[in-house]
Scaffold this motif. Structure first.
Motif, PDB file in Angstrom:
ATOM      1  N   GLU A   1      -1.931  10.304   3.205  1.00  0.00           N
ATOM      2  CA  GLU A   1      -3.231  10.341   2.538  1.00  0.00           C
ATOM      3  C   GLU A   1      -3.260  11.442   1.480  1.00  0.00           C
ATOM      4  O   GLU A   1      -3.825  11.266   0.394  1.00  0.00           O
ATOM      5  CB  GLU A   1      -4.331  10.578   3.573  1.00  0.00           C
ATOM      6  N   ASN A   2      -2.637  12.588   1.802  1.00  0.00           N
ATOM      7  CA  ASN A   2      -2.587  13.690   0.839  1.00  0.00           C
ATOM      8  C   ASN A   2      -1.891  13.277  -0.448  1.00  0.00           C
ATOM      9  O   ASN A   2      -2.326  13.623  -1.553  1.00  0.00           O
ATOM     10  CB  ASN A   2      -1.845  14.888   1.439  1.00  0.00           C
ATOM     11  N   VAL A   3      -0.784  12.562  -0.319  1.00  0.00           N
ATOM     12  CA  VAL A   3      -0.021  12.148  -1.492  1.00  0.00           C
ATOM     13  C   VAL A   3      -0.868  11.240  -2.375  1.00  0.00           C
ATOM     14  O   VAL A   3      -0.925  11.413  -3.607  1.00  0.00           O
ATOM     15  CB  VAL A   3       1.279  11.444  -1.079  1.00  0.00           C
ATOM     16  N   VAL A   4      -1.530  10.282  -1.771  1.00  0.00           N
ATOM     17  CA  VAL A   4      -2.345   9.349  -2.540  1.00  0.00           C
ATOM     18  C   VAL A   4      -3.457  10.085  -3.279  1.00  0.00           C
ATOM     19  O   VAL A   4      -3.689   9.873  -4.477  1.00  0.00           O
ATOM     20  CB  VAL A   4      -2.937   8.263  -1.611  1.00  0.00           C
ATOM     21  N   GLN A   5      -4.153  10.956  -2.584  1.00  0.00           N
ATOM     22  CA  GLN A   5      -5.238  11.716  -3.200  1.00  0.00           C
ATOM     23  C   GLN A   5      -4.707  12.668  -4.276  1.00  0.00           C
ATOM     24  O   GLN A   5      -5.334  12.855  -5.329  1.00  0.00           O
ATOM     25  CB  GLN A   5      -5.993  12.509  -2.136  1.00  0.00           C
ATOM     26  N   CYS A   6      -3.570  13.265  -4.008  1.00  0.00           N
ATOM     27  CA  CYS A   6      -2.953  14.169  -4.982  1.00  0.00           C
ATOM     28  C   CYS A   6      -2.622  13.423  -6.269  1.00  0.00           C
ATOM     29  O   CYS A   6      -2.843  13.944  -7.375  1.00  0.00           O
ATOM     30  CB  CYS A   6      -1.687  14.792  -4.385  1.00  0.00           C
TER      31      CYS A   6
ATOM     32  N   ASP B   1       0.836  -1.201   0.000  1.00  0.00           N
ATOM     33  CA  ASP B   1       0.000   0.000   0.000  1.00  0.00           C
ATOM     34  C   ASP B   1       0.873   1.254   0.000  1.00  0.00           C
ATOM     35  O   ASP B   1       1.821   1.374   0.792  1.00  0.00           O
ATOM     36  CB  ASP B   1      -0.899   0.000   1.241  1.00  0.00           C
ATOM     37  N   LEU B   2       0.558   2.205  -0.872  1.00  0.00           N
ATOM     38  CA  LEU B   2       1.385   3.396  -1.036  1.00  0.00           C
ATOM     39  C   LEU B   2       1.418   4.252   0.225  1.00  0.00           C
ATOM     40  O   LEU B   2       2.496   4.684   0.665  1.00  0.00           O
ATOM     41  CB  LEU B   2       0.875   4.234  -2.219  1.00  0.00           C
ATOM     42  N   ALA B   3       0.265   4.513   0.811  1.00  0.00           N
ATOM     43  CA  ALA B   3       0.223   5.356   2.009  1.00  0.00           C
ATOM     44  C   ALA B   3       1.048   4.753   3.133  1.00  0.00           C
ATOM     45  O   ALA B   3       1.762   5.467   3.851  1.00  0.00           O
ATOM     46  CB  ALA B   3      -1.226   5.563   2.457  1.00  0.00           C
ATOM     47  N   GLN B   4       0.987   3.434   3.281  1.00  0.00           N
ATOM     48  CA  GLN B   4       1.743   2.777   4.335  1.00  0.00           C
ATOM     49  C   GLN B   4       3.237   2.872   4.068  1.00  0.00           C
ATOM     50  O   GLN B   4       4.044   3.067   4.986  1.00  0.00           O
ATOM     51  CB  GLN B   4       1.320   1.312   4.459  1.00  0.00           C
TER      52      GLN B   4
ATOM     53  N   ILE C   1       4.815   5.277   2.535  1.00  0.00           N
ATOM     54  CA  ILE C   1       5.249   6.644   2.853  1.00  0.00           C
ATOM     55  C   ILE C   1       5.384   6.826   4.356  1.00  0.00           C
ATOM     56  O   ILE C   1       6.377   7.366   4.853  1.00  0.00           O
ATOM     57  CB  ILE C   1       4.248   7.655   2.262  1.00  0.00           C
ATOM     58  N   THR C   2       4.390   6.358   5.091  1.00  0.00           N
ATOM     59  CA  THR C   2       4.413   6.476   6.553  1.00  0.00           C
ATOM     60  C   THR C   2       5.594   5.721   7.148  1.00  0.00           C
ATOM     61  O   THR C   2       6.297   6.225   8.041  1.00  0.00           O
ATOM     62  CB  THR C   2       3.098   5.953   7.147  1.00  0.00           C
ATOM     63  N   ASP C   3       5.836   4.501   6.664  1.00  0.00           N
ATOM     64  CA  ASP C   3       6.934   3.683   7.193  1.00  0.00           C
ATOM     65  C   ASP C   3       8.289   4.338   6.922  1.00  0.00           C
ATOM     66  O   ASP C   3       9.193   4.288   7.768  1.00  0.00           O
ATOM     67  CB  ASP C   3       6.904   2.288   6.566  1.00  0.00           C
ATOM     68  N   PHE C   4       8.452   4.939   5.748  1.00  0.00           N
ATOM     69  CA  PHE C   4       9.724   5.588   5.404  1.00  0.00           C
ATOM     70  C   PHE C   4       9.996   6.743   6.368  1.00  0.00           C
ATOM     71  O   PHE C   4      11.109   6.885   6.901  1.00  0.00           O
ATOM     72  CB  PHE C   4       9.668   6.103   3.962  1.00  0.00           C
ATOM     73  N   GLU C   5       8.984   7.556   6.617  1.00  0.00           N
ATOM     74  CA  GLU C   5       9.162   8.700   7.511  1.00  0.00           C
ATOM     75  C   GLU C   5       9.419   8.240   8.945  1.00  0.00           C
ATOM     76  O   GLU C   5      10.257   8.804   9.655  1.00  0.00           O
ATOM     77  CB  GLU C   5       7.931   9.602   7.457  1.00  0.00           C
ATOM     78  N   THR C   6       8.719   7.211   9.377  1.00  0.00           N
ATOM     79  CA  THR C   6       8.907   6.687  10.732  1.00  0.00           C
ATOM     80  C   THR C   6      10.316   6.153  10.922  1.00  0.00           C
ATOM     81  O   THR C   6      10.971   6.413  11.950  1.00  0.00           O
ATOM     82  CB  THR C   6       7.885   5.576  11.019  1.00  0.00           C
TER      83      THR C   6
END
Length: 693
Positions: free
Chosen positions: A175-180, A101-104, A106-111
């Motif tokens: 979520e913003n990235v995915v929607q964008c 999942d794309l959102a996950q 992105i979140t994992d990379f930042e974490t």
């Protein structure tokens, strides 16, 4: 679903913009972005022995995409790879795993980046900078045919302009990235469907056979154009909002030439210091014109006309002529004439050479003194090619800046500028008139000094700085500085009168006018030592009463038409409590941040900047926490003046970052020196507003 009726005119405007912009290295044109992609493809190797070195090479051409004045995503990424190469390698394996999942991802990379930062922070790793903007850039570099570069402000503007349901959330990065991406996919489809634009891409992009690979990057560029160019142009005030008439100021291009200002002449500095421009009276005519440029300079220019001054390949300043008369220049003589002017603005660009299209648009070319034709097309070119890039101004703002200010000042002006309401002004003015002495107290940044000076103006009814005096107290300030004392004078000492003594005497000479003495940081001085025997004379009932001064016995009084306004910082714990004898002679008025005032909201609306709005919301939240902290309270809240004084052009992301990093965060570290977890929380929240974009 985008509003295609709103999109269509943007596409039409973009067709003109794209050919001249696609190679623009300053603003990151399509060609420059594609160079970054090619470099990344050439050097990317997830299994490279040295992960940090590989990243350094792969990201070598990303430039401002990952590195700006306040944004160091590439540098921190490489530093983290040097510290934990295998961890960073795994971060990218997971990010580029298209089965997840794309959102996950992105979140994992930042974490993961934050964990590395915390583990290796030596006091300089304040942020890892691996937020949505940077992570989306990595995705785009790896899969440019699938992903886009996400920026919060750009996405917000695109969504608002095209009237889509989606609006990016301030704290919803993944979520913003995915929607964008979904929004940009739809825009990409519309760009491809425009036959004229598709042909333009094919004709402009050298590698036309693979032009389809560029389309996501073109879409990124289109959305940037919509946000940063199209919206600003459409929302700007009309360039010619006043009726055209023969008396309207003309605009001139002036070039003094190397004969007058060459390196060997030494005249350039002299002319600048004297505030004059110099042209030879016999400078030849332009083209087939029957009038020479010298005659135009001597005879045609009028007081109030505007001009921009050029030296060879650089634009120096924007000015307004202050006289109808041209006189012979004493430095040059021999038929050279000068005209005086006032500076409206100095050139802001030291990197943009005055040449090519900027120089050769009609009627400028290689000219000395020529008028910009007073028609919509040429004034539009002047605004687009000279006024905006060199001075950051529109024609409307030029007219506003050139208007001589009205010196009258009253309640209306005070309320508009100070971000207070009429009732607050009435209270302040009543307190000061009744008691003669007033102290404005509050945390730094609530506008105490700004408000004090404008309160004086409003009570006087005009801006007259000759009747306003401002001093700042400090620990070494003394009676001798303030009232009277002996000072070294050659081989001996001389009895010298101080600033307060002289101002009181001046006020006594004009009893029909009001005078205002403003003291900044009044609680930093030893007040009993500074005021001495004048302490009694400050009381309203003793105004006009004379006593003998300590040094020479001279009779002296504090006049009734003199008002004292002091400013006191409530957030400085190092200051002693004010002397009670002085405290009872002043009225005290608490000032607090004015983010919720009508004036600040109007200012905020005029800026029309989504990042600024997001930052102000965080500052409001921060102030609520400060106000609720039993060790701080409302007197320590962050003031609004840190965020004032900006225009839509100067309200930049860089300025916001500098304000947060070098004004707000150092203050929070002082407030919560024993609660580092609070400081860290607000570091992340405030930096996140900008770094998450």
């Amino acid at each position: 679903m985008i509003n295609r009726d709103k999109l269509k005119p943007v596409i039409e405007e973009y067709k003109t913009y794209f050919p001249m912009h696609w190679r623009n290295s300053i603003n990151g044109g399509v060609s420059c972005k594609w160079e970054a992609v090619k470099c990344f493809r050439e050097h990317w190797d997830i299994d490279a022995p040295d992960c940090a070195d590989m990243l350094s090479q792969a990201l070598a051409k990303t430039g401002s995409l990952l590195n700006a004045a306040h944004f160091f995503a590439d540098g921190m990424l490489i530093a983290m790879a040097r510290a934990e190469g295998e961890t960073v390698r795994q971060m990218f394996r997971s990010l580029f795993d298209e089965t997840q999942d794309l959102a996950q991802r992105i979140t994992d990379f930042e974490t993961a980046a934050e964990k590395i930062r915390v583990a290796h922070d030596d006091g300089t790793w304040n942020s890892h900078y691996q937020h949505a903007n940077a992570i989306s850039t990595y995705l785009w570099l790896r899969y440019p045919e699938k992903y886009y570069i996400y920026k919060y402000a750009v996405c917000h503007d695109v969504a608002a302009t095209l009237e889509v349901d989606f609006q990016p959330k301030e704290n919803g990065a993944a979520e913003n990235v995915v929607q964008c991406y979904c929004l940009y996919d739809e825009i990409r489809g519309e760009l491809c469907a425009d036959a004229e634009l598709s042909k333009l891409f094919a004709d402009t992009i050298p590698d036309a056979a693979n032009a389809s690979e560029y389309l996501n990057t073109v879409t990124i560029d289109f959305c940037y154009y919509l946000s940063q160019v199209y919206r600003k142009e459409k929302s700007a005030p009309p360039a010619n909002d006043a009726p055209a008439d023969s008396a309207a100021p003309s605009i001139w291009k002036i070039s003094e030439g190397t004969d007058a200002t060459g390196p060997s002449s030494g005249n350039k500095k002299i002319f600048m210091e004297h505030g004059v421009v110099v042209v030879h009276g016999e400078t030849k005519a332009l083209g087939t014109s029957g009038q020479t440029q010298g005659e135009a300079f001597r005879l045609e220019i009028k007081k109030g006309d505007f001009f921009y001054l050029c030296y060879a390949s650089s634009v120096q300043l924007l000015g307004q002529f202050t006289s109808d008369e041209a006189i012979e220049n004493p430095e040059m003589g021999g038929g050279w004439y000068e005209r005086p002017y006032r500076v409206i603005a100095k050139s802001k660009s030291t990197t943009l050479p005055y040449k090519d299209k900027l120089k050769w648009w009609t009627p400028n070319a290689n000219t000395t003194c020529v008028r910009v034709p007073d028609d919509e097309e040429n004034r539009g070119l002047f605004e687009k090619l000279l006024l905006m890039p060199y001075f950051g101004m529109t024609l409307y703002e030029l007219k506003t800046a050139s208007t001589k200010p009205d010196k009258t000042y009253g309640k209306t002006e005070f309320v508009r500028e100070v971000y207070m309401n009429e009732r607050e002004f009435d209270i302040l003015s009543a307190l000061l008139r009744e008691n003669k002495n007033l102290i404005l107290q509050g945390a730094p940044g609530v506008g105490k000094t700004f408000a004090a000076r404008r309160l004086a103006y409003a009570m006087m009814g005009e801006k007259d700085d000759s009747r306003v005096k401002l001093v700042q107290f400090h620990q070494n300030y003394s009676y001798e500085d303030f009232v009277m004392g002996y000072r070294p004078d050659g081989s001996g000492f001389k009895l010298t009168k101080g600033i307060f003594y002289n101002f009181c005497r001046e006020a006594q000479e004009h009893p029909d006018k009001e005078y205002f003495f403003i003291i900044d940081e009044i609680n930093r001085g030893n007040l009993s030592r500074i005021f001495g025997e004048l302490l009694m004379l400050l009381e309203k009932d003793y105004r006009g009463t004379e006593i003998s001064l300590a040094y020479n016995g001279e009779p002296f009084s504090v006049p009734k038409n003199l008002y004292l306004i002091g400013m006191m910082n409530t957030a400085d714990r190092s200051l002693a409590i004010m002397d009670y004898a002085l405290r009872r002679r002043f009225k005290f008025y608490d000032m607090y941040p004015a983010f919720g005032s009508e004036g600040f909201r109007t200012y905020q609306k005029r800026l029309d900047n989504v990042l600024f709005d997001a930052l102000i919301e965080q500052i409001k939240s921060l102030n609520r926490e400060i106000a609720g902290d039993v060790s701080l309270g409302r007197g320590f809240c962050i003031g609004h003046s840190y965020f004032c004084g900006r225009t839509p052009q100067t309200c930049t992301e860089e300025w916001m970052y500098m304000t947060v990093e070098y004004d707000i965060l150092p203050m929070l570290r002082e407030y919560w020196f024993d609660e580092p977890e609070k400081v860290q929380k607000w570091e992340e929240r405030l930096r996140g507003v900008l770094n998450d974009e």
